[in-house]
Design an enzyme around this catalytic site. Structure first.
Site, PDB file in Angstrom:
ATOM      1  N   ILE A   1      62.925  54.960  32.408  1.00 42.76           N
ATOM      2  CA  ILE A   1      62.357  56.127  32.554  1.00 42.76           C
ATOM      3  C   ILE A   1      61.495  57.230  31.532  1.00 42.76           C
ATOM      4  O   ILE A   1      62.093  56.333  30.442  1.00 42.76           O
ATOM      5  CB  ILE A   1      64.351  57.312  33.057  1.00 42.76           C
ATOM      6  CG1 ILE A   1      62.904  58.603  32.966  1.00 42.76           C
ATOM      7  CG2 ILE A   1      65.096  56.746  31.698  1.00 42.76           C
ATOM      8  CD1 ILE A   1      64.144  59.511  34.191  1.00 42.76           C
ATOM      9  N   SER A   2      60.488  56.961  31.407  1.00 40.86           N
ATOM     10  CA  SER A   2      59.183  57.755  30.691  1.00 40.86           C
ATOM     11  C   SER A   2      59.924  56.641  29.073  1.00 40.86           C
ATOM     12  O   SER A   2      59.019  55.427  30.143  1.00 40.86           O
ATOM     13  CB  SER A   2      60.439  59.209  30.186  1.00 40.86           C
ATOM     14  OG  SER A   2      59.695  59.921  28.906  1.00 40.86           O
ATOM     15  N   TRP A   3      59.386  57.141  28.358  1.00 40.38           N
ATOM     16  CA  TRP A   3      59.918  55.903  27.174  1.00 40.38           C
ATOM     17  C   TRP A   3      60.223  54.275  27.795  1.00 40.38           C
ATOM     18  O   TRP A   3      59.315  53.461  27.210  1.00 40.38           O
ATOM     19  CB  TRP A   3      60.090  56.048  25.522  1.00 40.38           C
ATOM     20  CG  TRP A   3      60.051  55.254  24.798  1.00 40.38           C
ATOM     21  CD1 TRP A   3      59.346  54.927  23.910  1.00 40.38           C
ATOM     22  CD2 TRP A   3      61.870  54.178  24.317  1.00 40.38           C
ATOM     23  NE1 TRP A   3      59.725  54.057  22.686  1.00 40.38           N
ATOM     24  CE2 TRP A   3      60.928  53.570  23.569  1.00 40.38           C
ATOM     25  CE3 TRP A   3      62.758  53.681  25.400  1.00 40.38           C
ATOM     26  CZ2 TRP A   3      61.535  52.687  22.219  1.00 40.38           C
ATOM     27  CZ3 TRP A   3      63.126  52.543  24.567  1.00 40.38           C
ATOM     28  CH2 TRP A   3      62.252  51.930  23.596  1.00 40.38           C
TER      29      TRP A   3
END
Length: 288
Positions: A109-111
């Protein structure tokens, strides 16, 4: 192991593991139980400890899960030296070996979505399927709202409850509302150390998966994006979908950056349906 079902870490075995020259706080769910499914290796967002996404492991009880705190985040000690996606992917593979795990499904998720992409390319032989959540191709991303990004880069959001409450909608959208969803998420956050947070930022500086994705990422891939994400706009998911050969895009309508929590049932259903599909011809050929 946690003792109460109200604890997001209920059912998790948590330990400190020495792998790849680092000490990491590791959580695993159902890893020693019989399962018809591969374990899931999960890469979390920047500055986020295991507890932030632990509810996902509980929501998919048929699957073993493995998560770990990045160096200087949650319960993992500060890193002694900087790391990059290559060295951290190598460390994650060492962790799997240490735990006696072979092939996995990978989520990020995300980074952590950038880490998931890199891991899936660097260790392609042990990754069956990939789920990318609210993420981008790295340096070549469409930037989010300047207002949201300014607050995102400030680690004060982890240590100052009033600051987080005041800026929650700017950062993550309105999906979690003002009720227990928002407060529940905030209660699970632990502040990263200044060095841990800085090294996570440095890890992805200059990194992009874009040139390699069409050639090196061949796994079946589910890309999940919120259409109201102010941090990683939907355009980034469309870009990934165009670059990754065996990918599909799932858009969460009304979803901000934390749609995995605000749209929990829809997100879990989409992940389960994707991971449970029969093997494709491409996967069968690679297995042979």
């Amino acid at each position: 192991m946690s003792e109460t079902k109200d604890d997001p870490m209920h059912g998790a075995v948590v330990s400190m593991e020495q792998v790849g020259g680092r000490t990491l706080r590791v959580a695993r769910w159902r890893l020693d139980e019989p399962s018809d499914h591969l374990p899931v290796l999960f890469f979390n967002g920047i500055g986020a400890n295991i507890e932030a996404v632990a509810p996902l492991a509980e929501a998919l009880p048929e699957r073993p899960f493995i998560m770990f705190d990045m160096p200087g985040v949650g319960g993992s000690p500060d890193p002694l030296m900087p790391y990059n996606p290559f060295t951290m992917s190598w460390t994650a593979a060492q962790l799997l070996d240490h735990l006696g795990v072979g092939d996995v499904d990978v989520m990020g998720i995300s980074w952590g979505g950038g880490m998931a992409q890199h891991f899936a390319m660097q260790h392609a032989g042990r990754v069956r399927r990939l789920v990318l959540i609210a993420t981008s191709a790295g340096m070549l991303m469409m930037p989010g709202s300047p207002k949201a990004l300014t607050k995102m880069a400030n680690p004060r959001r982890y240590v100052d409850t009033d600051y987080m409450m005041q800026n929650f909608e700017t950062l993550y959208g309105e999906g979690l509302g003002a009720g227990p969803g928002k407060k529940g998420h905030m209660s699970r956050l632990q502040p990263p150390s200044p060095r841990g947070y800085m090294y996570q930022l440095l890890c992805m500086i200059g990194w992009t998966s874009a040139p390699a994705l069409p050639f090196l990422l061949n796994q079946e891939t589910l890309i999940m994006m919120g259409d109201e994400d102010a941090i990683v706009p939907l355009a980034n998911g469309k870009f990934l979908n165009a670059l990754i050969p065996n990918s599909e895009l799932k858009i969460m309508l009304g979803g901000g950056h934390l749609f995995l929590l605000s749209h929990k049932d829809e997100s879990v259903d989409s992940i389960r349906e994707f991971l449970d599909r029969p093997a494709t011809e491409n996967e069968s050929a690679e297995a042979a």
